[in-house]
Design a protein around this motif. Structure first.
Motif, PDB file in Angstrom:
ATOM      1  N   ARG A 141       0.841  -1.200   0.000  1.00 46.38           N
ATOM      2  CA  ARG A 141       0.000   0.000   0.000  1.00 46.38           C
ATOM      3  C   ARG A 141       0.871   1.242   0.000  1.00 46.38           C
ATOM      4  NH1 ARG A 141      -3.683  -1.185   4.927  1.00 46.38           N
ATOM      5  NH2 ARG A 141      -4.907   0.384   3.889  1.00 46.38           N
ATOM      6  N   SER A 142       1.995   1.144  -0.687  1.00 52.79           N
ATOM      7  CA  SER A 142       2.931   2.264  -0.803  1.00 52.79           C
ATOM      8  C   SER A 142       3.353   2.433  -2.258  1.00 52.79           C
ATOM      9  CB  SER A 142       4.171   2.018   0.066  1.00 52.79           C
ATOM     10  OG  SER A 142       3.838   1.896   1.428  1.00 52.79           O
ATOM     11  N   MET A 149      -5.240  -0.310 -10.309  1.00 55.60           N
ATOM     12  CA  MET A 149      -5.106   0.323  -9.009  1.00 55.60           C
ATOM     13  C   MET A 149      -4.223  -0.540  -8.111  1.00 55.60           C
ATOM     14  SD  MET A 149      -8.110   1.677  -6.420  1.00 55.60           S
ATOM     15  CE  MET A 149      -9.145   2.091  -7.833  1.00 55.60           C
ATOM     16  N   LYS A 150      -3.229   0.082  -7.494  1.00 54.89           N
ATOM     17  CA  LYS A 150      -2.333  -0.637  -6.585  1.00 54.89           C
ATOM     18  C   LYS A 150      -2.863  -0.604  -5.160  1.00 54.89           C
ATOM     19  CE  LYS A 150       2.434  -0.932  -4.930  1.00 54.89           C
ATOM     20  NZ  LYS A 150       3.794  -0.345  -4.941  1.00 54.89           N
ATOM     21  N   TRP A 151      -3.316   0.571  -4.710  1.00 51.59           N
ATOM     22  CA  TRP A 151      -3.880   0.712  -3.371  1.00 51.59           C
ATOM     23  C   TRP A 151      -4.726   1.975  -3.343  1.00 51.59           C
ATOM     24  CZ3 TRP A 151      -2.398   5.090  -0.536  1.00 51.59           C
ATOM     25  CH2 TRP A 151      -1.234   5.732  -0.971  1.00 51.59           C
ATOM     26  N   SER A 152      -5.566   2.076  -2.351  1.00 49.31           N
ATOM     27  CA  SER A 152      -6.425   3.250  -2.246  1.00 49.31           C
ATOM     28  C   SER A 152      -6.732   3.538  -0.786  1.00 49.31           C
ATOM     29  CB  SER A 152      -7.735   3.046  -3.028  1.00 49.31           C
ATOM     30  OG  SER A 152      -8.517   2.023  -2.432  1.00 49.31           O
ATOM     31  N   VAL A 191       3.595  14.141  -0.716  1.00 55.38           N
ATOM     32  CA  VAL A 191       3.974  13.014   0.130  1.00 55.38           C
ATOM     33  C   VAL A 191       2.713  12.519   0.822  1.00 55.38           C
ATOM     34  CG1 VAL A 191       5.248  12.258   2.170  1.00 55.38           C
ATOM     35  CG2 VAL A 191       6.342  13.782   0.519  1.00 55.38           C
ATOM     36  N   ALA A 192       2.466  11.224   0.737  1.00 54.59           N
ATOM     37  CA  ALA A 192       1.312  10.613   1.393  1.00 54.59           C
ATOM     38  C   ALA A 192       1.804   9.582   2.406  1.00 54.59           C
ATOM     39  CB  ALA A 192       0.400   9.941   0.369  1.00 54.59           C
ATOM     40  N   SER A 206       3.608   4.709   2.614  1.00 56.51           N
ATOM     41  CA  SER A 206       4.391   5.879   2.247  1.00 56.51           C
ATOM     42  C   SER A 206       4.453   5.996   0.733  1.00 56.51           C
ATOM     43  CB  SER A 206       5.813   5.767   2.816  1.00 56.51           C
ATOM     44  OG  SER A 206       6.609   6.878   2.455  1.00 56.51           O
ATOM     45  N   ALA A 207       4.335   7.206   0.228  1.00 59.73           N
ATOM     46  CA  ALA A 207       4.404   7.413  -1.222  1.00 59.73           C
ATOM     47  C   ALA A 207       4.807   8.847  -1.520  1.00 59.73           C
ATOM     48  CB  ALA A 207       3.066   7.099  -1.881  1.00 59.73           C
TER      49      ALA A 207
END
Length: 429
Positions: free
Chosen positions: A179-180, A213-216, A276-277, A407-408
């Protein structure tokens, strides 16, 4: 260069397409269906006018020098998603981005991206769940992750130096790689949760065959104000969050800390920003057993008023030099507001647009999976987020009650200027 066959996405949208632009690499037209004010062409004119009036009253302009959703006054709801590109065809990626841009322009007006009642034997062009809800101050913000600039599409030379991979930071031991990151991100903010979700759902449909979609993450309730006209909301620990945040009305702060300027090594990023998330889980059950004075010392603020310790008003400047009668700092040395303050970070600031989240119960512990989905914009994460978070991760008393779980980092290009423009268009020229 000869024209390549139009992708299946165009066939999906069918004959209702209108040109939204042309892909420079191959001359392929792409577009989005004419949006209507109702699901069918035969809808009552009065209803159509009422819908249009509602949409016009709660719109945020889609086109502009900067992407909406950064300095825009923070809305109540968030739908955020990261996508990975699965296609190796650069032209397909361009068509997808162009289609996304055309769709976002429509949805930002409170309109459908195409008819719901088009052909009974084919899927509706728009999923329809946001019909009649208006624009709800929707903003759609798109960014590119570091992996977007690998060798798949020949874009490595366009990767900005400021888009350097985030280093492993203190407290990153719980980061979940599934989820990054991501090749692309989409941030949809609105005052209605369905309107925000509608963007992510339809972008995912339009991306089929090109990206997945990888993550949301869904967010409810903004946790910081980005306008002087907004009150400061509280996070799930019950404290006001983002009191000293950069505000939309502060042009100097936006220019100094948020918008990329002449300092960039990539001209296509001028007017953009870096996102940055971080998904920050709060151990709320442990927090709820802590006594009030300790909670206030952790944050450095009074819980009810939001004033800094030793102050009277929420917006009082924290006095980081004040001592109590025993000679101890009134605001503890490891208090969150002290460590996050510009005064202790070489004057650096970031623009925060965080949201609370809850994802049910942790099946392993039986505890709530809830906390803060932290989003911050800045002109250079290497000089802003990384040193600030390093200090917080090493010293912040709040670390006892939180865990960073995702983290992204994404480069958010400048705004689109007109119909037919799309994010990253100059990269594929």
């Amino acid at each position: 260069m000869s024209e390549k066959p139009v992708t299946s996405r165009r066939n999906l949208l069918g004959g209702a397409l209108t040109a939204a632009g042309a892909v420079a690499a191959g001359g392929v037209g792409f577009g989005i269906a004419h949006a209507t004010d109702s699901p069918s062409a035969g809808s009552d004119a009065t209803k159509a006018k009422a819908t249009a009036a509602k949409a016009a009253s709660d719109q945020v302009p889609f086109f502009g020098a900067h992407q909406a959703g950064i300095a825009t006054p923070a809305q109540d709801r968030l739908a955020f998603a990261a996508f990975d590109i699965t296609s190796t065809d650069a032209q397909a990626v361009q068509v997808m981005l162009g289609t996304w841009a055309a769709a976002a322009a429509q949805m930002s007006k409170g309109l459908l991206i195409g008819p719901v009642e088009n052909t009974p034997s084919a899927p509706p062009i728009d999923t329809g769940e946001a019909y009649g809800l208006g624009a709800a101050n929707l903003t759609v913000t798109v960014g590119f992750g570091p992996s977007f600039f690998d060798d798949r599409f020949g874009l490595a030379k366009f990767r900005p130096a400021a888009l350097a991979d985030l280093p492993t930071l203190p407290g990153d031991g719980s980061i979940d790689p599934t989820r990054s990151g991501g090749d692309l991100c989409v941030q949809a903010c609105a005052d209605d949760p369905t309107v925000a979700f509608h963007v992510i759902r339809n972008f995912a449909r339009l991306a089929r065959g090109t990206a997945v979609m990888k993550w949301s993450q869904l967010g409810f309730g903004r946790t910081s104000s980005t306008s002087t006209e907004q009150q400061t909301e509280r996070n799930l620990m019950g404290f006001k969050d983002g009191t000293r945040n950069i505000k939309a009305q502060s042009t100097p702060d936006l220019d100094d800390y948020v918008w990329v300027g002449e300092e960039t090594d990539q001209s296509w990023m001028k007017g953009g920003s870096y996102l940055v998330a971080r998904r920050i889980r709060m151990l709320v059950e442990s927090w709820d057993t802590d006594y009030l004075t300790d909670q206030e010392n952790v944050f450095g603020r009074y819980k009810t008023s939001g004033a800094p310790l030793g102050g009277k008003d929420e917006f009082d400047t924290p006095d980081l030099t004040a001592k109590d009668p025993q000679g101890q700092p009134v605001i503890p040395l490891n208090a969150h507001i002290r460590l996050a303050a510009p005064e202790t970070n070489n004057g650096q600031k970031i623009l925060r647009r965080g949201y609370s989240y809850t994802d049910g119960i942790d099946s392993t512990t039986g505890l709530l999976d809830a906390g803060l989905f932290f989003i911050a914009y800045q002109k250079d994460p290497r000089k802003q987020f990384v040193p600030i978070q390093t200090r917080l991760g090493q010293q912040d008393n709040l670390n006892e009650y939180i865990r960073h779980t995702s983290s992204a980092l994404f480069a958010v290009p400048p705004g689109l200027t007109a119909s037919g423009d799309w994010w990253g268009k100059s990269l594929f020229g």
